[in-house]
Design a protein around this motif. Structure first.
Motif, PDB file in Angstrom:
ATOM      1  N   LEU A  16       0.817  -1.272  -0.055  1.00  0.00           N
ATOM      2  CA  LEU A  16      -0.165  -0.030   0.190  1.00  0.00           C
ATOM      3  C   LEU A  16       0.972   1.199   0.119  1.00  0.00           C
ATOM      4  O   LEU A  16       1.379   1.708   1.176  1.00  0.00           O
ATOM      5  N   PRO A  17       1.243   1.635  -1.310  1.00  0.00           N
ATOM      6  CA  PRO A  17       2.466   2.870  -1.351  1.00  0.00           C
ATOM      7  C   PRO A  17       1.997   3.989  -0.516  1.00  0.00           C
ATOM      8  O   PRO A  17       2.701   4.883   0.013  1.00  0.00           O
ATOM      9  N   GLN A  34      -0.252   0.095  -8.148  1.00  0.00           N
ATOM     10  CA  GLN A  34       0.857  -0.945  -7.800  1.00  0.00           C
ATOM     11  C   GLN A  34       0.910  -1.733  -6.618  1.00  0.00           C
ATOM     12  O   GLN A  34       1.695  -1.811  -5.879  1.00  0.00           O
ATOM     13  N   GLY A  35      -0.565  -2.050  -5.940  1.00  0.00           N
ATOM     14  CA  GLY A  35      -0.799  -2.868  -4.925  1.00  0.00           C
ATOM     15  C   GLY A  35       0.031  -4.205  -5.086  1.00  0.00           C
ATOM     16  O   GLY A  35       0.500  -4.705  -3.844  1.00  0.00           O
ATOM     17  N   VAL A  89     -15.176  -4.618  -2.834  1.00  0.00           N
ATOM     18  CA  VAL A  89     -14.491  -5.398  -3.849  1.00  0.00           C
ATOM     19  C   VAL A  89     -12.950  -4.980  -3.920  1.00  0.00           C
ATOM     20  O   VAL A  89     -13.111  -3.601  -3.961  1.00  0.00           O
ATOM     21  N   PHE A  90     -12.296  -5.612  -4.098  1.00  0.00           N
ATOM     22  CA  PHE A  90     -10.737  -5.352  -4.556  1.00  0.00           C
ATOM     23  C   PHE A  90     -10.483  -5.741  -5.852  1.00  0.00           C
ATOM     24  O   PHE A  90     -10.386  -7.151  -5.955  1.00  0.00           O
ATOM     25  N   ILE A  91     -10.500  -4.794  -6.825  1.00  0.00           N
ATOM     26  CA  ILE A  91     -10.401  -5.526  -8.133  1.00  0.00           C
ATOM     27  C   ILE A  91      -8.996  -5.386  -8.685  1.00  0.00           C
ATOM     28  O   ILE A  91      -8.414  -4.230  -8.726  1.00  0.00           O
ATOM     29  N   CYS A  92      -8.432  -6.512  -8.720  1.00  0.00           N
ATOM     30  CA  CYS A  92      -7.051  -6.372  -9.128  1.00  0.00           C
ATOM     31  C   CYS A  92      -6.590  -6.686 -10.571  1.00  0.00           C
ATOM     32  O   CYS A  92      -6.988  -7.656 -11.043  1.00  0.00           O
ATOM     33  N   LEU A 149      -8.318  -1.665  -7.735  1.00  0.00           N
ATOM     34  CA  LEU A 149      -9.444  -0.547  -7.588  1.00  0.00           C
ATOM     35  C   LEU A 149     -10.202  -1.081  -6.341  1.00  0.00           C
ATOM     36  O   LEU A 149     -10.689  -2.123  -6.435  1.00  0.00           O
ATOM     37  N   TYR A 150     -10.364  -0.307  -5.033  1.00  0.00           N
ATOM     38  CA  TYR A 150     -11.166  -0.769  -4.193  1.00  0.00           C
ATOM     39  C   TYR A 150     -12.542  -0.066  -4.336  1.00  0.00           C
ATOM     40  O   TYR A 150     -12.394   1.071  -4.166  1.00  0.00           O
TER      41      TYR A 150
END
Ligand code: SIN
Ligand code: CO
Length: 381
Positions: free
Chosen positions: A6-7, A28-29, A133-136, A181-182
């Motif tokens: 988590l930058p 860039q998670g 949702v965490f859309i990776c 994207l959360y």
């Protein structure tokens, strides 16, 4: 397993400022992120009967959605469609590993990992979800627009597609491999693929009171609990026969409240109810089951991996007694195995070193042997 970076903020900042509150792009998670399964493998999974999948596309400007299993994708062409596969964590260990980086959220809140493959111009359209949702983003680029909370009209763009009206974007971002994207529940959003792309959505769904209470009613019936009737000895004469007065209302409520106030009962219900999977597990029972100490011997050589999608929980209320819940079942390993229960439920991988302190406990060995024999855990190659 991919490592989450988590930058711009810490996990604590994320939880206090974004989780369940507002959407955010985490650039860039995942560094050097590569697709956890290939588009071909995903397309293959969507041909299986037990796997839940959908195709979404437009014909003559009208939205279309079809449910799998699918036999071929050849008729769909090179653009304007996407394939969505639910609960891929149940079917692919590489995908199940994507849940771990988000373990700062408890597993009982976790729903599934959904993967979408999209051709250029493809997407499911503007919609609102009920989950976090965490859309990776995997391979390819996808543009995401997210709108603010509001009174967004929802309508069926197709019998199987609930859409929302166009919205102003508070986030308008192009995601590349490794970006995340959360989106919390209720925020309208739409992703449109700019290229052939893959996205991996780690979804967390909370529970409604109606869902929990309907589960509780089933639990009471299954366990023959809560069947005592409302008692009203020595009631005063009633003068208005049609009236449910305040005293009766209090009796009715107190009867239900007594169930909710029974912590042991609610703990047992919550553990078993929340550890049930909503879709099938890819269970592979062993042809040559382990007996006696064979399993411990094997554990000295290989670690055990938890089957993707298997849910294992303990409840603070009863964990000191060594009680845990696995796939909807309660297991009572005894107080001496309290630490083993934590190890089993908090880790995806069980090594000999992790379990060593309890490997002389017959109840643990018996349970673990049964679990491995039926496919809940399997030995790493
Ligand atoms: C998608 O990945 O295409 C859809 C994900 C979503 O918006 O829920
Ligand atoms: Co969505």
């Amino acid at each position: 397993m991919p490592n989450l970076h988590l930058p711009d903020f810490s996990v604590e900042d994320f939880l206090s400022n974004y989780w369940q509150q507002k959407p955010v792009v985490i650039r860039q998670g995942f560094k050097n992120f590569e697709d956890l399964i290939s588009p071909d493998e995903l397309a293959g999974l969507a041909c299986e009967e037990e796997v839940e999948s959908r195709l979404v596309y437009k014909t003559d400007g009208l939205w279309q959605a079809e449910s799998g299993p699918f036999e071929s994708y050849a008729h769909l062409g090179e653009q304007g469609w996407c394939l969505i596969v639910q609960a891929v964590d149940h079917w692919a260990p590489e995908v199940a590993a994507l849940v771990q980086p988000f373990s700062f959220i408890p597993k009982w809140r976790f729903d599934d990992v959904m993967i979408s493959y999209s051709t250029p111009g493809g997407g499911v359209g503007p919609h609102i979800d009920l989950y976090d949702v965490f859309i990776c983003q995997g391979s390819g680029r996808r543009r995401w627009r997210v709108g603010d909370l509001g009174n967004h009209r929802q309508f069926a763009a197709h019998a199987a597609l609930l859409h929302t009206d166009p919205f102003d974007a508070i986030i308008d971002a192009e995601l590349q491999a490794g970006d995340i994207l959360y989106i919390p529940p209720g925020f309208p959003h739409e992703g449109v693929s700019l290229e052939h792309s893959m996205s991996f959505s780690v979804g967390f769904r909370s529970k409604s009171a109606s869902h929990m209470l309907s589960g509780l009613a089933d639990y009471l019936i299954d366990n023959e609990l809560g069947s005592a009737l409302i008692a009203d000895p020595k009631r005063p004469p009633h003068t208005q026969q049609g009236r449910i007065d305040a005293d009766d209302f209090a009796r009715i409520k107190a009867q239900m409240q007594a169930v909710l106030d029974d912590n042991a009962l609610i703990a047992d219900f919550a553990g078993s109810f929340l550890s049930k999977t909503k879709c099938e597990l890819d269970l592979q029972a062993l042809d040559e089951p382990f007996y006696g100490r064979e399993l411990v011997n094997e554990l000295t050589r290989h670690s055990l991996i938890r089957l993707g999608g298997l849910r294992c929980f303990y409840v603070d209320e009863t964990v000191n007694q060594g009680i845990c819940y696995i796939n909807g079942e309660r297991y009572d390993l005894g107080a001496a195995c309290h630490g083993a229960v934590l190890a089993l439920c908090d880790n995806e991988v069980l090594s000999y070193a992790l379990l060593e302190s309890w490997l002389k406990q017959p109840r643990l060995i018996d349970a673990l042997t049964d679990w491995v024999n039926c496919g809940y855990w399997y030995f790493q190659d």
